[in-house]
Design a protein around this motif. Sequence first.
Motif, PDB file in Angstrom:
ATOM      1  N   GLY A  34     -49.128 -59.921 -20.791  1.00 38.59           N
ATOM      2  CA  GLY A  34     -49.550 -60.699 -22.134  1.00 38.59           C
ATOM      3  C   GLY A  34     -49.658 -60.091 -23.430  1.00 38.59           C
ATOM      4  N   THR A  35     -50.215 -60.557 -24.285  1.00 38.24           N
ATOM      5  CA  THR A  35     -50.333 -60.109 -25.549  1.00 38.24           C
ATOM      6  C   THR A  35     -51.848 -59.022 -25.619  1.00 38.24           C
ATOM      7  N   THR A  36     -51.573 -57.809 -26.148  1.00 40.73           N
ATOM      8  CA  THR A  36     -52.630 -56.893 -26.206  1.00 40.73           C
ATOM      9  C   THR A  36     -53.031 -56.814 -27.826  1.00 40.73           C
ATOM     10  N   THR A  37     -54.207 -57.203 -28.146  1.00 40.76           N
ATOM     11  CA  THR A  37     -54.878 -57.252 -29.508  1.00 40.76           C
ATOM     12  C   THR A  37     -55.721 -56.068 -29.686  1.00 40.76           C
ATOM     13  N   THR A  38     -55.334 -55.426 -30.663  1.00 43.93           N
ATOM     14  CA  THR A  38     -56.073 -54.229 -30.906  1.00 43.93           C
ATOM     15  C   THR A  38     -56.037 -53.691 -32.288  1.00 43.93           C
ATOM     16  N   SER A  39     -57.125 -52.783 -32.823  1.00 40.98           N
ATOM     17  CA  SER A  39     -56.928 -52.275 -34.232  1.00 40.98           C
ATOM     18  C   SER A  39     -56.452 -50.905 -34.095  1.00 40.98           C
ATOM     19  N   LYS A  40     -56.285 -50.347 -32.828  1.00 39.51           N
ATOM     20  CA  LYS A  40     -55.977 -48.869 -32.879  1.00 39.51           C
ATOM     21  C   LYS A  40     -55.514 -48.724 -31.165  1.00 39.51           C
ATOM     22  N   ILE A  41     -54.558 -48.011 -30.900  1.00 47.92           N
ATOM     23  CA  ILE A  41     -54.311 -47.679 -29.666  1.00 47.92           C
ATOM     24  C   ILE A  41     -54.120 -46.106 -29.656  1.00 47.92           C
ATOM     25  N   THR A  42     -54.953 -45.216 -29.086  1.00 50.34           N
ATOM     26  CA  THR A  42     -54.885 -43.818 -29.081  1.00 50.34           C
ATOM     27  C   THR A  42     -54.403 -43.271 -27.680  1.00 50.34           C
ATOM     28  N   ILE A  43     -53.098 -42.559 -27.600  1.00 56.40           N
ATOM     29  CA  ILE A  43     -52.731 -41.956 -26.337  1.00 56.40           C
ATOM     30  C   ILE A  43     -52.582 -40.296 -26.542  1.00 56.40           C
ATOM     31  N   ASN A  44     -53.579 -39.859 -25.711  1.00 56.77           N
ATOM     32  CA  ASN A  44     -53.773 -38.359 -25.772  1.00 56.77           C
ATOM     33  C   ASN A  44     -52.836 -37.621 -24.531  1.00 56.77           C
ATOM     34  N   SER A  45     -51.953 -36.876 -24.809  1.00 52.67           N
ATOM     35  CA  SER A  45     -50.845 -36.367 -23.640  1.00 52.67           C
ATOM     36  C   SER A  45     -50.142 -35.490 -24.678  1.00 52.67           C
ATOM     37  N   THR A  46     -49.526 -34.298 -23.756  1.00 47.33           N
ATOM     38  CA  THR A  46     -48.684 -33.368 -24.414  1.00 47.33           C
ATOM     39  C   THR A  46     -47.318 -34.212 -24.781  1.00 47.33           C
ATOM     40  N   SER A  47     -47.032 -35.403 -24.426  1.00 47.26           N
ATOM     41  CA  SER A  47     -45.878 -36.087 -24.759  1.00 47.26           C
ATOM     42  C   SER A  47     -46.091 -37.545 -24.859  1.00 47.26           C
TER      43      SER A  47
END
Length: 211
Positions: free
Chosen positions: A60-73
């Motif tokens: 569905g739809t994801t509503t957020t003000s910020k997405i943080t992805i922590n990884s080497t890539s």
Amino acid sequence: SQAGGTPLMKESGGNAASTVGIGVGGANKITINADGHVDIASNLDCAAGIDVTGNITSTGTTTTSKITINSTSPTIELGESDGNPDYRLISEGGTFFIQDQQSGPATRFQINSDGHVDIEHHLDVGNGLDVTGAITATGNLTMGEQLEISATSPNILFTDSNHNPDYRVKVDNGAFTIEDAADNSDKFVINSSGNIGIGTSTPAQLFHVDG
């Protein structure tokens, strides 16, 4: 059980392949599958955040003000269910990529750690393009009307990768010049008075040849 005797939690299967569900009104809202996947039937509100180890799949739809992805890539994959190619956004080694998943993947757009932008294939700009810094083209550069270069000494450098000399076309102090870029010697000059010089940078008459 909740009021009315409807179970809040129920198990189905009765063996190692069973699932556990948390439901309201007889319908599961949260299902924990035997493989550890958790299915949520409606919205998930997490005031204190949510930590996930593994993949997150949203239909569905994801509503957020910020997405943080922590990884080497860290990567975001955009999968189009009814057509190709699919694309992904990836940050790796200080470089940001937009890649065509269907072709290898193949990088279509790249921002390097020094701020340089690399674009594969054509760049179509409908409302102008302002660039601060150098533009390097390894293919053809086609202009619809005109190429404008604004600077105190605007110039175009022609670099022959396997021969010398290289040449530069420039405008400086009101004079148009073609110069040998290897030794910065003027080969052809039209000064601000309209005098033409060949072999001299200071033509003293309408047509001045030195040599």
